[in-house]
Design a protein around this motif. Structure first.
Motif, PDB file in Angstrom:
ATOM      1  N   THR A   1       8.341   8.785  -4.522  1.00 33.01           N
ATOM      2  CA  THR A   1       8.679   7.569  -5.416  1.00 33.01           C
ATOM      3  C   THR A   1      10.003   8.191  -6.334  1.00 33.01           C
ATOM      4  OG1 THR A   1       6.775   8.248  -6.710  1.00 33.01           O
ATOM      5  CG2 THR A   1       6.733   6.248  -5.329  1.00 33.01           C
ATOM      6  N   VAL A   2      10.697   7.438  -6.852  1.00 35.63           N
ATOM      7  CA  VAL A   2      11.592   7.621  -7.765  1.00 35.63           C
ATOM      8  C   VAL A   2      11.931   6.932  -9.095  1.00 35.63           C
ATOM      9  CG1 VAL A   2      14.288   7.906  -8.056  1.00 35.63           C
ATOM     10  CG2 VAL A   2      13.235   8.431  -5.823  1.00 35.63           C
ATOM     11  N   GLU A   3      11.817   7.575 -10.111  1.00 37.91           N
ATOM     12  CA  GLU A   3      11.890   6.642 -11.396  1.00 37.91           C
ATOM     13  C   GLU A   3      13.183   7.233 -11.963  1.00 37.91           C
ATOM     14  OE1 GLU A   3      10.720   4.110 -12.314  1.00 37.91           O
ATOM     15  OE2 GLU A   3       8.842   3.975 -10.850  1.00 37.91           O
TER      16      GLU A   3
ATOM     17  N   ASP B   1       0.882  -1.143  -0.073  1.00 38.77           N
ATOM     18  CA  ASP B   1       0.093   0.114  -0.042  1.00 38.77           C
ATOM     19  C   ASP B   1       0.830   1.247  -0.033  1.00 38.77           C
ATOM     20  OD1 ASP B   1      -1.622   2.262   1.220  1.00 38.77           O
ATOM     21  OD2 ASP B   1      -3.018   0.374   1.109  1.00 38.77           O
ATOM     22  N   PRO B   2       0.524   2.219  -0.617  1.00 39.25           N
ATOM     23  CA  PRO B   2       1.490   3.446  -0.933  1.00 39.25           C
ATOM     24  C   PRO B   2       1.361   4.247   0.336  1.00 39.25           C
ATOM     25  CG  PRO B   2      -0.488   3.752  -2.282  1.00 39.25           C
ATOM     26  CD  PRO B   2      -0.296   2.432  -1.577  1.00 39.25           C
ATOM     27  N   ASP B   3       0.349   4.230   1.223  1.00 35.96           N
ATOM     28  CA  ASP B   3       0.020   5.110   2.308  1.00 35.96           C
ATOM     29  C   ASP B   3       1.387   5.100   2.994  1.00 35.96           C
ATOM     30  OD1 ASP B   3      -2.515   5.676   1.622  1.00 35.96           O
ATOM     31  OD2 ASP B   3      -3.500   4.400   2.873  1.00 35.96           O
TER      32      ASP B   3
ATOM     33  N   GLU C   1       2.523  18.262  -4.549  1.00 31.52           N
ATOM     34  CA  GLU C   1       1.044  18.648  -4.658  1.00 31.52           C
ATOM     35  C   GLU C   1       0.415  17.833  -5.254  1.00 31.52           C
ATOM     36  OE1 GLU C   1       0.902  22.827  -5.012  1.00 31.52           O
ATOM     37  OE2 GLU C   1       2.858  23.137  -4.104  1.00 31.52           O
ATOM     38  N   PRO C   2       0.157  16.492  -4.961  1.00 30.05           N
ATOM     39  CA  PRO C   2      -0.819  15.586  -5.583  1.00 30.05           C
ATOM     40  C   PRO C   2      -2.376  16.076  -5.245  1.00 30.05           C
ATOM     41  CG  PRO C   2       0.095  14.480  -3.737  1.00 30.05           C
ATOM     42  CD  PRO C   2       0.687  15.706  -3.954  1.00 30.05           C
TER      43      PRO C   2
ATOM     44  N   ALA D   1      -2.123   9.792  -7.924  1.00 30.69           N
ATOM     45  CA  ALA D   1      -3.580   9.232  -7.666  1.00 30.69           C
ATOM     46  C   ALA D   1      -3.655   8.546  -6.434  1.00 30.69           C
ATOM     47  CB  ALA D   1      -4.169   8.217  -8.908  1.00 30.69           C
ATOM     48  N   ALA D   2      -2.369   7.837  -6.249  1.00 30.79           N
ATOM     49  CA  ALA D   2      -2.090   7.151  -5.091  1.00 30.79           C
ATOM     50  C   ALA D   2      -1.790   8.136  -3.799  1.00 30.79           C
ATOM     51  CB  ALA D   2      -0.792   6.238  -5.244  1.00 30.79           C
ATOM     52  N   GLY D   3      -1.697   9.357  -4.098  1.00 32.46           N
ATOM     53  CA  GLY D   3      -1.639  10.251  -2.864  1.00 32.46           C
ATOM     54  C   GLY D   3      -0.186  10.464  -2.568  1.00 32.46           C
TER      55      GLY D   3
END
Length: 194
Positions: A111-113, A104-106, A156-157, A135-137
């Motif tokens: 994140t890094v790409e 779960d991303p909570d 700022e998602p 979208a996952a916040g």
């Protein structure tokens, strides 16, 4: 695998079927479910690995309370119907303890790409993944773009998009805002661009 045409809004495969497919894939193949479509993520090269190590060291020095987890699988997109394998996920230490392959991303702060030199980088790393992470916040998405010699910080998602995007050339001083709160001196990235 030839992608099956799909109806917009309908995933190519069910999440459960994708997870089983990903579990059974050979080691040399890393799969993701992005935007409802199965994607093959390229295997990293040596320069890609050096960038991850450079960033890992920066994070450890400036935020020892956090850890950068390479190749972390996350449930992303609305209602967690996507599965992305990040190049790195920054979270509090021990955050992923007890979680499975797709976490779960909570609680993930960033994140890094890192772009790969392949045909799908434009769509995957510059469009689909930022949207999935927003979208996952996830508060911050960091893109290290080896093709363009740039570091882009998305913050700022809201409503499936990042509202603030700042792009810096390799060599610039890049501030990653709260909740990450680190500064990257990116001169060294020039060595690993190609």
């Amino acid at each position: 695998m030839t992608p099956t045409p799909r109806t917009p809004g309908r995933p190519q495969v069910a999440v459960e079927d994708f997870e089983e497919l990903a579990r059974r894939a050979p080691e040399a193949i890393r799969l993701e479910l992005i935007g409802g479509e199965v994607r093959v993520k390229p295997m990293p090269d040596g320069n890609h690995d050096e960038i991850i190590m450079w960033l890992l060291m920066q994070c450890m020095q400036q935020r020892p309370d956090l850890a950068l987890y390479p190749e972390r699988g996350l449930k992303v997109e609305a209602y967690r119907k996507g599965r992305a394998r990040t190049d790195g996920a920054l979270a509090p230490r021990k955050h992923f303890a007890g979680q499975g392959e797709w976490a779960d991303p909570d609680g993930v702060l960033m994140t890094v790409e890192i772009t790969s030199h392949d045909f799908d980088t434009e769509r995957r790393d510059r469009i689909e993944k930022p949207d999935g992470y927003a979208a996952a916040g996830i508060p911050v998405f960091l893109l290290v773009d080896r093709d363009r010699w740039e570091v882009t910080v998305h913050t700022e998602p809201a409503k499936g998009k990042y509202c603030h995007v700042a792009t810096h050339s390799f060599g610039a001083r890049v501030e990653i805002p709260a909740p990450v709160g680190i500064v990257l001196e990116t001169e060294e990235l020039k060595e690993f661009a190609d």
